[in-house]
Design an enzyme around this catalytic site. Sequence first.
Site, PDB file in Angstrom:
ATOM      1  N   THR A 124      56.491  29.478  21.421  1.00  0.00           N
ATOM      2  CA  THR A 124      55.939  30.720  20.546  1.00  0.00           C
ATOM      3  C   THR A 124      54.742  31.230  21.230  1.00  0.00           C
ATOM      4  O   THR A 124      53.720  30.752  21.894  1.00  0.00           O
ATOM      5  CB  THR A 124      55.298  29.910  19.107  1.00  0.00           C
ATOM      6  OG1 THR A 124      56.256  28.997  18.750  1.00  0.00           O
ATOM      7  CG2 THR A 124      54.694  31.127  18.325  1.00  0.00           C
ATOM      8  N   CYS A 263      51.151  24.001  14.906  1.00  0.00           N
ATOM      9  CA  CYS A 263      52.002  25.247  14.969  1.00  0.00           C
ATOM     10  C   CYS A 263      51.241  26.437  13.814  1.00  0.00           C
ATOM     11  O   CYS A 263      50.672  27.078  14.257  1.00  0.00           O
ATOM     12  CB  CYS A 263      53.454  24.971  14.756  1.00  0.00           C
ATOM     13  SG  CYS A 263      54.169  23.777  15.867  1.00  0.00           S
ATOM     14  N   LYS A 325      51.137  15.458   9.020  1.00  0.00           N
ATOM     15  CA  LYS A 325      52.159  15.497   7.596  1.00  0.00           C
ATOM     16  C   LYS A 325      52.837  14.187   8.001  1.00  0.00           C
ATOM     17  O   LYS A 325      52.933  13.510   9.187  1.00  0.00           O
ATOM     18  CB  LYS A 325      52.949  16.470   7.847  1.00  0.00           C
ATOM     19  CG  LYS A 325      53.928  16.818   9.071  1.00  0.00           C
ATOM     20  CD  LYS A 325      54.973  17.675   9.067  1.00  0.00           C
ATOM     21  CE  LYS A 325      56.052  17.758   9.803  1.00  0.00           C
ATOM     22  NZ  LYS A 325      57.037  18.792   9.857  1.00  0.00           N
TER      23      LYS A 325
HETATM   24  C1  UGA Z   1      56.704  24.533  11.651  1.00  0.00           C
HETATM   25  C2  UGA Z   1      57.537  25.309  10.886  1.00  0.00           C
HETATM   26  O1  UGA Z   1      57.963  24.552   9.735  1.00  0.00           O
HETATM   27  C3  UGA Z   1      58.662  25.206  12.019  1.00  0.00           C
HETATM   28  O2  UGA Z   1      59.641  25.811  11.529  1.00  0.00           O
HETATM   29  C4  UGA Z   1      58.172  25.675  13.259  1.00  0.00           C
HETATM   30  O3  UGA Z   1      59.226  25.555  14.211  1.00  0.00           O
HETATM   31  C5  UGA Z   1      57.104  24.872  13.664  1.00  0.00           C
HETATM   32  O4  UGA Z   1      56.022  25.110  12.832  1.00  0.00           O
HETATM   33  C6  UGA Z   1      56.595  25.396  15.036  1.00  0.00           C
HETATM   34  O5  UGA Z   1      56.382  26.348  15.076  1.00  0.00           O
HETATM   35  O6  UGA Z   1      56.935  24.754  16.137  1.00  0.00           O
HETATM   36  P1  UGA Z   1      55.682  21.829  11.622  1.00  0.00           P
HETATM   37  O7  UGA Z   1      54.377  22.292  12.123  1.00  0.00           O
HETATM   38  O8  UGA Z   1      56.360  20.763  11.909  1.00  0.00           O
HETATM   39  O9  UGA Z   1      56.778  23.027  11.585  1.00  0.00           O
HETATM   40  O10 UGA Z   1      55.295  21.235   9.960  1.00  0.00           O
HETATM   41  P2  UGA Z   1      55.983  22.211   8.501  1.00  0.00           P
HETATM   42  O11 UGA Z   1      56.861  21.198   8.067  1.00  0.00           O
HETATM   43  O12 UGA Z   1      56.113  23.363   8.334  1.00  0.00           O
HETATM   44  O13 UGA Z   1      54.424  21.614   7.901  1.00  0.00           O
HETATM   45  C7  UGA Z   1      53.253  22.256   8.298  1.00  0.00           C
HETATM   46  C8  UGA Z   1      52.041  21.993   7.353  1.00  0.00           C
HETATM   47  O14 UGA Z   1      52.280  22.285   5.936  1.00  0.00           O
HETATM   48  C9  UGA Z   1      51.863  20.427   7.245  1.00  0.00           C
HETATM   49  O15 UGA Z   1      50.484  20.196   7.241  1.00  0.00           O
HETATM   50  C10 UGA Z   1      52.559  20.100   5.613  1.00  0.00           C
HETATM   51  O16 UGA Z   1      51.822  19.065   5.213  1.00  0.00           O
HETATM   52  C11 UGA Z   1      51.999  21.432   5.042  1.00  0.00           C
HETATM   53  N1  UGA Z   1      52.912  21.922   3.965  1.00  0.00           N
HETATM   54  C12 UGA Z   1      54.120  21.941   4.266  1.00  0.00           C
HETATM   55  C13 UGA Z   1      52.444  21.838   2.630  1.00  0.00           C
HETATM   56  O17 UGA Z   1      50.962  21.732   2.598  1.00  0.00           O
HETATM   57  N2  UGA Z   1      53.220  22.225   1.556  1.00  0.00           N
HETATM   58  C14 UGA Z   1      54.465  22.493   1.883  1.00  0.00           C
HETATM   59  O18 UGA Z   1      55.040  22.745   0.846  1.00  0.00           O
HETATM   60  C15 UGA Z   1      54.850  22.458   3.100  1.00  0.00           C
END
Ligand code: UGA
Length: 435
Positions: A124, A263, A325
């Site tokens: 990114t 990210c 997470k």
């Molecule tokens: C995120 C994006 O979802 C991916 O598509 C992207 O490729 C990635 O970043 C990246 O740029 O490499 P990721 O960081 O693995 O992926 O995690 P997510 O599943 O998106 O969760 C991010 C954070 O948001 C976590 O702390 C999670 O607990 C929080 N979250 C997620 C919430 O608080 N509420 C939600 O409904 C979803």
Amino acid sequence: MPYRLTVLGTGYLGTAQAVCLASSGFEVLGVDTDPGKIAALADGVVPFHEPGLEPLLREGLASRRLSFTTSYADAAAFGDVHFVCVGTPQRPGSYRADLTQLEACIGMLAPLMAGSCLIVGKCTVPVGTAQNLAEQLRVLAPGTELAWCPEFLREGHAVQDTLTPDRVVVGVQSARAEAILRNVHAEQVAVGTPFLVTDLATAELVKVAANAFLATKISFINAMAEVCEAAHGDVHLLAEALGHDPRIGQAGLRPGLGFGGGCLPKDIRAFMARADELGVDQALSFLREVDAINTRRRTRMVDLARELADGFEGVRVGVLGAAFKPDSDDIRDSPALDVARTIHDLGAVVTVYDPVAVPQARRAHPELRYAESAIDAAQDADVMLLLTEWDEFREADPEIIGKVVNKRNIVDGRNALDPDRWREASWHYRALGRP
Ligand code: UGA
């Protein structure tokens, strides 16, 4: 003859790429400057927690299609297509992305390039980076072309997201580069995965725009949580009701402690910094609020814990979760550890348990205490905090945990527990955004 591929950088992104490309039948060489990481991978050990990745790594090694090296000369000699998967973290003291690893990678690879190779950026980056690198390559490695192919995998789902992505986006400068990338993604194209061909800048923007949207969605529901707290509403029910509208959808609408990780936080900041440089800072000024809402959830969590424990001095706090997470041992910008550390600094005795992230957490925060199980973390606690929603915690028995705590107080920072079940077991249950 299928292409021979290299993957430069073997972090979360690069390891998943290398392993999944090998499982799709390509010959793949994974490259990293860290000899420890390369030795572990060559031994069949993934040096981080990612469900399903290690068995596929071992299959790749056994098939001899997958190997690893620290040598860029070997990489240049091996590959037709080179995927760049190095990290682009936030620059210390700034919102901008630190491109040191990317520049070093291209700087090492370019002089070794011979013939008409394709370098494909997957990390990114701020929009405009690819164009700059393409111009450098024209001088340093004539004949070598650059494409940008952003990756959308989520940690904890890396294998599934890499093998069966929602879409493939390729930013290219020629029909030849497009044809190579269609070939590399032939399995996905065959099953109808959308394959979108763009210019370099749009491909870079798709990635940061997607992460900005996801962060905004999370902060939107967390802003609603703030309103619910003031108006005695229930954000959990609100989110469910909103999500039934297919234009809104349930995904990414889980209220709680907000986003962290390597990210979303750094990507929205780098996006704002880049917009500023481009003279369109106003277009992204809302991301400042998205970031602020996210940070306020951590403060609110600390306040709720303080309220329940009646102050922090000498109070024992049991923390469930350290990873940013579930299904990950990544603690980068982890909301859970941020809250745990703040409460410790305010005078509480904090004991943290996480199913996989304790070693990482201990290295980063030796000032906290660590436990070997949820029940150990709960021992004599005056208040329990659920900060990362591992299944193990959702399924925990409030009666069993209740037997070892000093007081039955719990704050559910992820809206992951069944409030009735905990209240029936005489727990004082509080959650972010719920009455
Ligand atoms: C995120 C994006 O979802 C991916 O598509 C992207 O490729 C990635 O970043 C990246 O740029 O490499 P990721 O960081 O693995 O992926 O995690 P997510 O599943 O998106 O969760 C991010 C954070 O948001 C976590 O702390 C999670 O607990 C929080 N979250 C997620 C919430 O608080 N509420 C939600 O409904 C979803």
